[in-house]
Write a protein that holds these residues in place. Structure first.
Motif, PDB file in Angstrom:
ATOM      1  N   PHE A  32      37.584  33.083  31.166  1.00  0.00           N
ATOM      2  CA  PHE A  32      36.881  34.092  31.953  1.00  0.00           C
ATOM      3  C   PHE A  32      35.707  33.427  32.690  1.00  0.00           C
ATOM      4  O   PHE A  32      34.546  33.681  32.393  1.00  0.00           O
ATOM      5  N   PRO A  33      36.017  32.559  33.674  1.00  0.00           N
ATOM      6  CA  PRO A  33      34.949  31.842  34.370  1.00  0.00           C
ATOM      7  C   PRO A  33      34.156  32.714  35.345  1.00  0.00           C
ATOM      8  O   PRO A  33      33.028  32.392  35.688  1.00  0.00           O
ATOM      9  N   ASN A  34      34.727  33.810  35.762  1.00  0.00           N
ATOM     10  CA  ASN A  34      34.090  34.702  36.730  1.00  0.00           C
ATOM     11  C   ASN A  34      33.412  35.846  35.972  1.00  0.00           C
ATOM     12  O   ASN A  34      34.066  36.644  35.319  1.00  0.00           O
ATOM     13  N   ARG A  35      32.090  35.953  36.066  1.00  0.00           N
ATOM     14  CA  ARG A  35      31.355  36.966  35.317  1.00  0.00           C
ATOM     15  C   ARG A  35      31.344  38.330  36.004  1.00  0.00           C
ATOM     16  O   ARG A  35      30.780  39.285  35.473  1.00  0.00           O
ATOM     17  N   SER A  36      31.963  38.433  37.160  1.00  0.00           N
ATOM     18  CA  SER A  36      31.921  39.713  37.870  1.00  0.00           C
ATOM     19  C   SER A  36      32.765  40.761  37.158  1.00  0.00           C
ATOM     20  O   SER A  36      33.716  40.456  36.443  1.00  0.00           O
ATOM     21  N   ARG A  37      32.364  41.992  37.334  1.00  0.00           N
ATOM     22  CA  ARG A  37      33.087  43.149  36.811  1.00  0.00           C
ATOM     23  C   ARG A  37      32.775  44.299  37.747  1.00  0.00           C
ATOM     24  O   ARG A  37      31.795  44.272  38.491  1.00  0.00           O
TER      25      ARG A  37
END
Length: 94
Positions: free
Chosen positions: A5-10
């Motif tokens: 989960f390298p992308n912290r966006s949600r």
């Protein structure tokens, strides 16, 4: 490969009252959703409350997502309250 989960966006999906986040298995993008009802103390699905709850419990949510993903590959995963009970998981797909 291992799910990361390298992308912290949600983001919040208002229509379905759930938070969307992405995992990656190598180059493959794996969409995940967590139902608002899965957040502790969730009584309503206000966007800011769900996003704050997601941020506060990110590590646990990602651990559950990895576990659900390990049960089998699907097009997408919807984490429900049942997925957060130790030893049980369905990881519904749509």
């Amino acid at each position: 490969m291992t799910l990361t989960f390298p992308n912290r966006s949600r983001s919040y999906d208002t229509a379905h009252q759930r938070v969307r986040f992405l995992g990656y298995d190598g180059l493959f993008e794996v969409p995940f959703f967590i139902e608002a009802a899965a957040f502790p103390g969730a009584t309503h699905a206000a966007e800011e409350d769900c996003l704050a709850a997601f941020d506060a419990e990110r590590a646990m949510i990602l651990d559950v997502a990895r576990r659900v993903y390990s049960y089998g590959r699907k097009n997408m995963y919807v984490l429900t309250p049942a997925d957060f009970k130790r030893g049980t998981s369905t990881g519904r797909s749509s």
